[in-house]
Scaffold this motif. Structure first.
Motif, PDB file in Angstrom:
ATOM      1  N   PHE A   1      -3.537  -4.667   0.360  1.00  0.00           N
ATOM      2  CA  PHE A   1      -3.440  -3.252   0.722  1.00  0.00           C
ATOM      3  C   PHE A   1      -4.001  -3.002   2.118  1.00  0.00           C
ATOM      4  O   PHE A   1      -3.472  -2.178   2.866  1.00  0.00           O
ATOM      5  N   SER A   2      -5.053  -3.707   2.467  1.00  0.00           N
ATOM      6  CA  SER A   2      -5.647  -3.537   3.792  1.00  0.00           C
ATOM      7  C   SER A   2      -4.672  -3.935   4.890  1.00  0.00           C
ATOM      8  O   SER A   2      -4.466  -3.196   5.863  1.00  0.00           O
ATOM      9  N   PHE A   3      -4.056  -5.095   4.748  1.00  0.00           N
ATOM     10  CA  PHE A   3      -3.104  -5.557   5.758  1.00  0.00           C
ATOM     11  C   PHE A   3      -1.807  -4.734   5.727  1.00  0.00           C
ATOM     12  O   PHE A   3      -1.214  -4.478   6.765  1.00  0.00           O
ATOM     13  N   ALA A   4      -1.383  -4.317   4.538  1.00  0.00           N
ATOM     14  CA  ALA A   4      -0.179  -3.489   4.446  1.00  0.00           C
ATOM     15  C   ALA A   4      -0.411  -2.123   5.091  1.00  0.00           C
ATOM     16  O   ALA A   4       0.485  -1.595   5.768  1.00  0.00           O
ATOM     17  N   ALA A   5      -1.599  -1.552   4.917  1.00  0.00           N
ATOM     18  CA  ALA A   5      -1.913  -0.262   5.543  1.00  0.00           C
ATOM     19  C   ALA A   5      -1.909  -0.386   7.062  1.00  0.00           C
ATOM     20  O   ALA A   5      -1.398   0.492   7.764  1.00  0.00           O
ATOM     21  N   ALA A   6      -2.466  -1.481   7.563  1.00  0.00           N
ATOM     22  CA  ALA A   6      -2.474  -1.695   9.010  1.00  0.00           C
ATOM     23  C   ALA A   6      -1.058  -1.884   9.535  1.00  0.00           C
ATOM     24  O   ALA A   6      -0.704  -1.359  10.602  1.00  0.00           O
TER      25      ALA A   6
END
Length: 181
Positions: A30-35
């Motif tokens: 989720f962190s990388f997808a949000a970025a």
């Protein structure tokens, strides 16, 4: 890593720690997808450092590695990254954010390397190299390239999370006699 011929008996704490480790992989996605979403669709670079820190904390705290030296190196990098991230949120010095991100990327690269042996997929070892390229692109004006790279990192992380959630829990613990305490 597990020996498929050996099934360790897991207690409640073992099951909780394996579940939290796997949740850490999901938070990482989720962190990388949000970025990637922010970079590709909104045209701004924002990586949720707090979400990345939470994912790394879950993974490092619940890490099951046989080698004590490597386990301490990975956990030490996670702790250093957490302290740097907290200092960044306290003082808002960008260099602290960059240093925390470097520590977190080291942990993710090491865990991906570990999981490449677990799933016998050598190409998962390239996640560390992708993280290095992303870290260097952080200082460049190529936002769309970094967004695509973050999207591919998120895809690899979701693949690892999916594979981890599919396997039995005792695979994460492995054989307790092999651990260096």
């Amino acid at each position: 890593m597990a020996d498929v011929g050996h099934q360790e008996q897991l207690d409640t704490i073992d099951k909780i720690s394996v579940s939290l480790y796997r949740i850490g992989w999901l938070l990482l996605c989720f962190s990388f997808a949000a970025a990637a979403y922010k970079a590709l669709l909104l045209g701004v670079m924002w990586q949720p450092l707090w979400l990345l820190a939470a994912a790394i904390a879950l993974q490092a705290f619940n890490l099951h590695l046989y080698s004590k030296a490597i386990r301490y190196l990975v956990q030490g990098s996670a702790w250093l990254g957490l302290w740097l991230a907290m200092a960044f949120y306290l003082w808002h010095w960008p260099v602290l954010s960059h240093a925390a991100l470097a520590c977190f990327y080291l942990v993710v690269g090491a865990l991906a390397f570990k999981e490449s042996f677990c799933f016998q997929l050598g190409w998962l070892r390239w996640l560390g190299a992708l993280l290095i390229v992303d870290y260097l692109l952080r200082f460049s004006p190529w936002l769309s390239l970094r967004g695509l790279l973050l999207l591919s990192i998120a895809a690899l992380a979701i693949y690892i999370a999916y594979q981890k959630c599919r396997q039995p829990m005792h695979y994460d613990i492995g054989k307790r006699e092999n651990y260096q305490i």
